[in-house]
Design a protein around this motif. Structure first.
Motif, PDB file in Angstrom:
ATOM      1  N   HIS A 174      31.799  42.398  29.827  1.00 11.63           N
ATOM      2  CA  HIS A 174      32.067  43.277  30.954  1.00 11.63           C
ATOM      3  C   HIS A 174      32.992  44.386  30.459  1.00 11.63           C
ATOM      4  O   HIS A 174      34.199  44.165  30.257  1.00 11.63           O
ATOM      5  CB  HIS A 174      32.738  42.510  32.096  1.00 11.63           C
ATOM      6  CG  HIS A 174      32.037  41.243  32.472  1.00 11.63           C
ATOM      7  ND1 HIS A 174      31.091  41.177  33.462  1.00 11.63           N
ATOM      8  CD2 HIS A 174      32.166  39.970  31.994  1.00 11.63           C
ATOM      9  CE1 HIS A 174      30.656  39.927  33.583  1.00 11.63           C
ATOM     10  NE2 HIS A 174      31.303  39.176  32.706  1.00 11.63           N
ATOM     11  N   ASP A 227      34.443  40.885  38.594  1.00  7.64           N
ATOM     12  CA  ASP A 227      33.966  41.253  39.931  1.00  7.64           C
ATOM     13  C   ASP A 227      34.185  40.135  40.949  1.00  7.64           C
ATOM     14  O   ASP A 227      33.391  39.945  41.868  1.00  7.64           O
ATOM     15  CB  ASP A 227      32.471  41.617  39.899  1.00  7.64           C
ATOM     16  CG  ASP A 227      32.132  42.594  38.787  1.00  7.64           C
ATOM     17  OD1 ASP A 227      32.959  43.488  38.517  1.00  7.64           O
ATOM     18  OD2 ASP A 227      31.061  42.463  38.171  1.00  7.64           O
ATOM     19  N   ARG A 241      30.171  48.845  32.888  1.00  5.08           N
ATOM     20  CA  ARG A 241      28.909  48.452  32.253  1.00  5.08           C
ATOM     21  C   ARG A 241      28.971  46.997  31.796  1.00  5.08           C
ATOM     22  O   ARG A 241      30.035  46.466  31.486  1.00  5.08           O
ATOM     23  CB  ARG A 241      28.599  49.363  31.066  1.00  5.08           C
ATOM     24  CG  ARG A 241      28.270  50.795  31.458  1.00  5.08           C
ATOM     25  CD  ARG A 241      27.886  51.608  30.236  1.00  5.08           C
ATOM     26  NE  ARG A 241      27.404  52.930  30.599  1.00  5.08           N
ATOM     27  CZ  ARG A 241      26.945  53.827  29.731  1.00  5.08           C
ATOM     28  NH1 ARG A 241      26.915  53.530  28.428  1.00  5.08           N
ATOM     29  NH2 ARG A 241      26.523  55.013  30.137  1.00  5.08           N
ATOM     30  N   LYS A 242      27.791  46.388  31.747  1.00  2.00           N
ATOM     31  CA  LYS A 242      27.687  45.002  31.298  1.00  2.00           C
ATOM     32  C   LYS A 242      26.638  44.914  30.188  1.00  2.00           C
ATOM     33  O   LYS A 242      25.602  45.589  30.243  1.00  2.00           O
ATOM     34  CB  LYS A 242      27.317  44.071  32.453  1.00  2.00           C
ATOM     35  CG  LYS A 242      28.366  44.052  33.569  1.00  2.00           C
ATOM     36  CD  LYS A 242      28.062  43.009  34.609  1.00  2.00           C
ATOM     37  CE  LYS A 242      29.020  43.113  35.805  1.00  2.00           C
ATOM     38  NZ  LYS A 242      30.428  42.887  35.414  1.00  2.00           N
ATOM     39  N   PRO A 264      24.268  46.007  36.296  1.00  2.00           N
ATOM     40  CA  PRO A 264      25.252  45.100  36.894  1.00  2.00           C
ATOM     41  C   PRO A 264      24.893  44.647  38.301  1.00  2.00           C
ATOM     42  O   PRO A 264      25.433  43.652  38.783  1.00  2.00           O
ATOM     43  CB  PRO A 264      26.544  45.917  36.890  1.00  2.00           C
ATOM     44  CG  PRO A 264      26.103  47.339  36.857  1.00  2.00           C
ATOM     45  CD  PRO A 264      24.829  47.349  36.072  1.00  2.00           C
TER      46      PRO A 264
END
Length: 546
Positions: A132, A81, A137-138, A164
């Motif tokens: 990640h 990100d 989703r994390k 997240p």
């Protein structure tokens, strides 16, 4: 080019390696030493330069009172990100049935910072990493601790989803995805998605001679869905006792821009005395656990394998697309203390260097004496890692004690129970004197006693030097900085090793340091002045040649 292992010598354990564009980054554990988390960068995997620590003040990390080998365990560095993510564990209890710990996450758009204020995640277990997934989703992936005496304390690898956006943990999603093998002590997990499958890398066997890394994979992230790689462990030195590099295991995987694969793992380089077996015990590692890098290839079944066999190699082919990185040839270091303390070289115990501890500038370091070197709270010491088997370190000291409770000098230090030093102090018979003392598992020995070296009247400063020669080290003093006198005390360097400390109790994760210290446990805050510190690395005649 060749990668020469270890690439990060001297107490650089538990590496987490990533690549962003053409630059590789490694984060390492720092345990009770401040600042927290060590970062290095490279473009060729061969030459590495240290970066500023992300946890450099008490707003980011508070370790006062942490036990030896507590503090920062196994940080995990990732990039997603458009920013760097750092997860780290602050361990507050190391001995006994419990491992009280706090797991945090912090982020930064630039590896140099600023880093956001850490967000507390959980305390389920140590060695957390962040995965990640490609669906956005994390997940936290972590070792799981079980204090119950009728269970094994290492309770598998737990996967827990986090939001997240808010970074809030969703404990209702937690599940055990991998139990490890019969080797037990499964920890240090890192999760990757490669060619549509999930690959879990995890350490086992403890960070001793039985240490290893195993790989498991699954098509899903469901509970207990991972299958272990068949055959030998991915990497281990348990059955390669003659290898220069030992203890390989806990680490992380990285790919190059050209599609090659490498694995960074902790390792150690033990030596043994001539009177000792080379295999049992395998030796002593005062340099602590270091970082090595091995090349990885994939077999026909899609499993990763270490090139050259699971014992790894000392010399490894560098990436074909490596970009030459300029870096110092060794870790020799001079500090004339003309500016702010250099915290890429110097470390402090549990607390940062502040005005309470002392000051630098105008060519001197001033340390205000507080607790003894056996304290876990308020120690006035700056220290740097032993990063070579052979080195000299020297410093000029000015100190005017009026009590035997006041001491200042040069130390070789492992933890609060294992250290030695040469120092200026005071006694009733001779006034200002030089003493050499050692703390060996809290058995404190003053070597000179009534023969303490009297400092001549009118002497303003004393020079101290230590000579470390692999298995042993000595101390010297000078009254003019020119003529040196060796103190007739030869100290065994094994006392400053992980293995020696492990033989007496459970804190064994760091490595030896050389440092400058002032003590005044009388509470009168006497101040010592240090000038012109030198750390000079010397060749190791036993080092392997390519």
């Amino acid at each position: 080019m060749k990668i020469k292992n270890p690439v990060l010598p001297g107490f650089n354990a538990d590496p987490s390696i990533i690549r962003v564009d053409d630059t590789y980054y490694i984060a390492n554990s720092t345990f009770e030493w401040f600042p927290g988390v060590r970062l290095h960068e490279s473009k060729d995997l061969v030459h590495w330069n240290e970066l500023p620590s992300p946890l450099a003040d008490v707003d980011m990390l508070d370790m006062k009172g942490n036990p030896a080998s507590g503090g920062i365990w196994a940080p995990d560095l990732s990039y997603a990100d458009g920013k760097f993510w750092l997860i780290f564990t602050d361990v507050k209890v190391t001995e006994g049935p419990f491992k009280d710990m706090h797991n945090y996450v912090t982020t930064a758009k630039d590896i140099h910072g600023p880093w956001t204020k850490p967000v507390l995640l959980n305390g389920v277990g140590f060695d957390e990493s962040l995965f990640h997934d490609d669906d956005g989703r994390k997940y936290i992936v972590q070792q799981t601790w079980d204090h119950r005496e009728y269970k094994h304390p290492f309770d598998g690898i737990t996967l827990t989803e986090i939001d997240p956006n808010t970074l809030e943990v969703m404990p209702e999603t937690a599940r055990t995805i991998y139990d490890g093998t019969d080797v037990k002590l499964v920890e240090g997990p890192h999760l990757y998605k490669i060619n549509g499958e999930y690959y879990l890398f995890a350490a086992q066997g403890g960070t001793v001679w039985t240490h290893q890394e195993v790989v498991a994979r699954s098509k899903t992230l469901d509970a207990h869905s991972f299958t272990t790689e068949p055959g030998d462990p991915f990497i281990t030195n348990f059955d390669t006792p003659d290898s220069y590099i030992q203890k390989q295991g806990h680490g992380a995987l990285v790919s190059t821009p050209g599609g090659e694969w490498y694995y960074a793992s902790l390792s150690a380089r033990p030596w043994h005395h001539e009177t000792e077996s080379a295999t049992d015990p395998r030796g002593w590692s005062p340099l602590g656990r270091e970082t090595s890098i091995q090349k990885v290839e994939w077999d026909d079944e899609g499993w990763p394998r270490i090139v050259g066999g699971h014992g790894g190699e000392t010399f490894v082919d560098a990436p074909k697309d490596a970009i030459l990185t300029e870096a110092p040839k060794d870790h020799s270091f001079h500090d004339d203390f003309t500016g702010k303390l250099d915290t890429t070289n110097w470390n402090t115990l549990r607390i940062p260097f502040t005005d309470h501890m002392g000051s630098t500038g105008d060519g001197s370091l001033k340390l205000i004496g507080h607790d003894s070197l056996s304290s876990t709270f308020d120690v006035s010491m700056i220290a740097m890692r032993w990063q070579a088997f052979n080195f000299d370190a020297s410093v000029k000291v000015k100190f005017n004690p009026f009590s035997y409770q006041q001491m200042a000098g040069l130390t070789n230090f492992y933890n609060d129970k294992h250290y030695s030093w040469i120092f200026i102090t005071w006694n009733e018979e001779k006034g200002h004197v030089i003493e050499v003392a050692q703390n060996d598992n809290n058995n404190y020995t003053s070597f000179l006693k009534d023969d303490a070296i009297q400092i001549p009247e009118g002497t303003e400063s004393v020079w101290f030097r230590t000579k470390v020669r692999k298995q042993f080290y000595t101390y010297e003093y000078s009254f003019d900085g020119q003529e040196w006198h060796e103190v007739p005390v030869k100290l065994d360097a094994k006392i400053l090793s992980d293995e020696y400390v492990l033989s007496t109790y459970g804190g064994f994760f760091t490595g030896a340091f050389v440092g400058l210290a002032a003590v005044d446990y009388s509470g009168y805050n006497s101040t010592a002045e240090f000038n012109n510190f030198d750390y000079t690395e010397l060749p190791d005649p036993d080092e392997p040649k390519e």
